[in-house]
Design a protein around this motif. Structure first.
Motif, mmCIF file in Angstrom:
data_model
loop_
_atom_site.group_PDB
_atom_site.id
_atom_site.type_symbol
_atom_site.label_atom_id
_atom_site.label_comp_id
_atom_site.label_asym_id
_atom_site.label_seq_id
_atom_site.Cartn_x
_atom_site.Cartn_y
_atom_site.Cartn_z
ATOM 1 N N ARG A 141 0.837 -1.191 0.000
ATOM 2 C CA ARG A 141 0.000 0.000 0.000
ATOM 3 C C ARG A 141 0.876 1.247 0.000
ATOM 4 N NH1 ARG A 141 -5.354 -0.786 1.468
ATOM 5 N NH2 ARG A 141 -5.480 1.296 2.354
ATOM 6 N N ASP A 142 0.304 2.330 -0.431
ATOM 7 C CA ASP A 142 1.000 3.613 -0.518
ATOM 8 C C ASP A 142 0.977 4.266 0.861
ATOM 9 O OD1 ASP A 142 2.079 6.019 -1.173
ATOM 10 O OD2 ASP A 142 0.380 6.715 -2.353
ATOM 11 N N ASP A 143 2.168 4.576 1.427
ATOM 12 C CA ASP A 143 2.225 5.179 2.758
ATOM 13 C C ASP A 143 2.391 6.695 2.708
ATOM 14 O OD1 ASP A 143 4.831 5.392 1.905
ATOM 15 O OD2 ASP A 143 5.737 4.662 3.766
ATOM 16 N N ASN A 144 2.151 7.307 1.555
ATOM 17 C CA ASN A 144 2.266 8.767 1.456
ATOM 18 C C ASN A 144 1.321 9.513 2.397
ATOM 19 O OD1 ASN A 144 4.396 9.046 -0.366
ATOM 20 N ND2 ASN A 144 3.057 8.740 -2.130
ATOM 21 N N PRO A 145 0.083 9.015 2.648
ATOM 22 C CA PRO A 145 -0.762 9.724 3.622
ATOM 23 C C PRO A 145 -0.118 9.848 5.001
ATOM 24 C CG PRO A 145 -2.095 8.234 2.315
ATOM 25 C CD PRO A 145 -0.674 7.946 1.947
ATOM 26 N N LEU A 146 0.567 8.801 5.457
ATOM 27 C CA LEU A 146 1.247 8.868 6.753
ATOM 28 C C LEU A 146 2.410 9.849 6.692
ATOM 29 C CD1 LEU A 146 1.811 7.982 9.631
ATOM 30 C CD2 LEU A 146 3.041 5.998 8.718
ATOM 31 N N ARG A 147 3.180 9.818 5.620
ATOM 32 C CA ARG A 147 4.304 10.754 5.484
ATOM 33 C C ARG A 147 3.810 12.202 5.494
ATOM 34 N NH1 ARG A 147 9.073 8.319 3.619
ATOM 35 N NH2 ARG A 147 8.844 6.094 3.174
ATOM 36 N N ASP A 148 2.722 12.462 4.772
ATOM 37 C CA ASP A 148 2.180 13.820 4.731
ATOM 38 C C ASP A 148 1.685 14.256 6.104
ATOM 39 O OD1 ASP A 148 2.736 13.837 2.048
ATOM 40 O OD2 ASP A 148 0.681 13.366 1.422
ATOM 41 N N ALA A 149 1.016 13.344 6.827
ATOM 42 C CA ALA A 149 0.488 13.684 8.147
ATOM 43 C C ALA A 149 1.622 13.997 9.118
ATOM 44 C CB ALA A 149 -0.368 12.538 8.675
ATOM 45 N N LEU A 150 2.707 13.221 9.067
ATOM 46 C CA LEU A 150 3.840 13.476 9.959
ATOM 47 C C LEU A 150 4.537 14.789 9.598
ATOM 48 C CD1 LEU A 150 5.430 9.922 10.307
ATOM 49 C CD2 LEU A 150 3.994 11.138 11.941
ATOM 50 N N GLU A 151 4.656 15.062 8.320
ATOM 51 C CA GLU A 151 5.294 16.309 7.912
ATOM 52 C C GLU A 151 4.482 17.512 8.379
ATOM 53 O OE1 GLU A 151 7.983 18.919 6.577
ATOM 54 O OE2 GLU A 151 8.206 16.739 6.722
ATOM 55 N N LEU A 152 3.165 17.450 8.246
ATOM 56 C CA LEU A 152 2.320 18.539 8.734
ATOM 57 C C LEU A 152 2.404 18.648 10.254
ATOM 58 C CD1 LEU A 152 -0.853 18.034 6.514
ATOM 59 C CD2 LEU A 152 0.713 19.981 6.447
ATOM 60 N N GLY A 153 2.431 17.503 10.921
ATOM 61 C CA GLY A 153 2.523 17.527 12.376
ATOM 62 C C GLY A 153 3.817 18.159 12.856
ATOM 63 N N ARG A 154 4.917 17.896 12.181
ATOM 64 C CA ARG A 154 6.201 18.467 12.599
ATOM 65 C C ARG A 154 6.218 19.986 12.472
ATOM 66 N NH1 ARG A 154 8.358 14.067 9.381
ATOM 67 N NH2 ARG A 154 9.203 12.412 10.709
ATOM 68 N N ARG A 155 5.422 20.513 11.551
ATOM 69 C CA ARG A 155 5.424 21.964 11.352
ATOM 70 C C ARG A 155 4.741 22.700 12.498
ATOM 71 N NH1 ARG A 155 3.387 22.234 5.054
ATOM 72 N NH2 ARG A 155 5.048 20.920 4.144
ATOM 73 N N HIS A 156 3.825 22.047 13.188
ATOM 74 C CA HIS A 156 3.011 22.748 14.174
ATOM 75 C C HIS A 156 3.173 22.211 15.595
ATOM 76 C CE1 HIS A 156 0.907 24.888 10.974
ATOM 77 N NE2 HIS A 156 0.843 23.735 10.328
ATOM 78 N N PHE A 157 3.969 21.150 15.769
ATOM 79 C CA PHE A 157 4.141 20.565 17.098
ATOM 80 C C PHE A 157 5.616 20.331 17.382
ATOM 81 C CE2 PHE A 157 -0.182 19.604 15.954
ATOM 82 C CZ PHE A 157 -0.876 19.706 17.146
ATOM 83 N N ASP A 158 5.951 20.399 18.671
ATOM 84 C CA ASP A 158 7.324 20.101 19.081
ATOM 85 C C ASP A 158 7.613 18.611 18.993
ATOM 86 O OD1 ASP A 158 8.127 22.832 20.106
ATOM 87 O OD2 ASP A 158 6.372 22.448 21.363
#
Length: 308
Positions: A141-158
């Motif tokens: 399966r394509d894990d790009n949704p998880l990668r995108d979610a983590l990248e967005l999370g890193r921008r707004h959370f410590d």
């Protein structure tokens, strides 16, 4: 002509709330981190003692002033019997539900207060981790949704804590791995069978090197594709040890663990709850976040951040 409110803090906060899933007025109360956050994954077996430790450590970070995101896998539907309905309209509606991108489902679990200068924040987010492959013949399966979610999370959370699948390390996506072990601290003795009679048990004292080796081998065997580097190990147990080990023994175990690449980060005395209460706490992170933390959690959380 630019529409009023289309840029500036309000607009940035509205964009941020699309990621964190809370009201933009809540997001505006704290500034975004000055750097991208870290992603942490707790690796653990399915044991009673460890059921809520990851959430408790995340709550301790929030109380220490960090913005923390708990990232869960979101599965919108399991078996939808409407897919097999005789009515075409119901079947089409079920197919749309299966294919639709559910977006981020987030809940604010804990915050330090309502003032504009607050910093501590704990948010739980459910988001898809994978998508079906474009080619139906492919098995992965394509894990790009998880990668995108983590990248967005890193921008707004410590700190972003990758929840779920605790026996499967996500090597390429995670910055730090922490092992949670169901052990009463550093073992001092080991109970072994003696002779041909299985019921005949004897306790044998351990050296610090044997104690450290036992911690590693006993509590790392459950892992699939063991990581090459760990931030460390935290132990947790419900029972207090019969006798506290000598400080020199504990220091020697810690030195051995550190030399092996998995430092000992602390011990938590886990609260002994009734089975129904424990099950409820494990399934509802907001209950854990609002409750007093178990002894040792705050110290272990601080030790982890000191290692960063």
């Amino acid at each position: 002509m630019t529409k009023s409110g289309a840029s500036g803090p309000k607009a940035r906060a509205r964009k941020a709330q699309q990621t964190v899933g809370v009201r933009y007025t809540q997001v505006r109360r704290t500034a975004s981190p000055s750097r991208n956050g870290r992603t942490v994954q707790f690796l653990l077996e399915d044991r009673y003692e460890l059921g809520t430790l990851a959430v408790q450590i995340a709550a301790a970070w929030a109380r220490q002033g960090l913005r923390v995101l708990l990232g869960h896998e979101y599965k919108p539907y399991g078996i939808d019997m409407a897919l097999y309905s005789r009515r075409a309209r119901e079947r089409r509606a079920a197919e749309r539900r299966q294919q639709a991108w559910p977006g981020h489902r987030s809940t604010l679990l804990w915050t330090v207060g309502t003032s504009r200068d607050q910093s501590g924040l704990l948010v739980e987010q459910h988001t898809p981790w994978s998508a079906p492959p474009a080619d139906p013949k492919l098995l992965t399966r394509d894990d790009n949704p998880l990668r995108d979610a983590l990248e967005l999370g890193r921008r707004h959370f410590d700190t972003v804590v990758l929840m779920g699948r605790p026996t499967w390390p996500h090597h390429e996506l995670v910055d730090h791995f922490v092992v949670l072990a169901a052990s009463n601290g550093a073992p001092v003795t080991e109970t072994l069978t003696h002779g041909a009679v299985p019921e005949e048990l004897q306790e044998h004292p351990l050296t610090p090197a044997q104690s450290a080796a036992l911690l590693r081998e006993r509590h790392l065997n459950f892992l699939y594709h063991r990581p090459s580097a760990f931030l460390g190990m935290i132990t947790g147990s419900r029972k207090q040890p019969a006798a506290e080990p000598e400080p020199g023994f504990v220091h020697a175990v810690e030195a051995n663990m550190a030399s092996a690449g998995i430092p000992f980060l602390g011990h938590v005395h886990v609260g002994d709850h009734a089975p129904a209460t424990h099950t409820h706490r494990t399934a509802h992170a907001e209950v854990v976040a609002a409750s007093p933390l178990d002894p040792g959690v705050e110290q272990a959380a601080q030790t982890i951040t000191d290692c960063w």
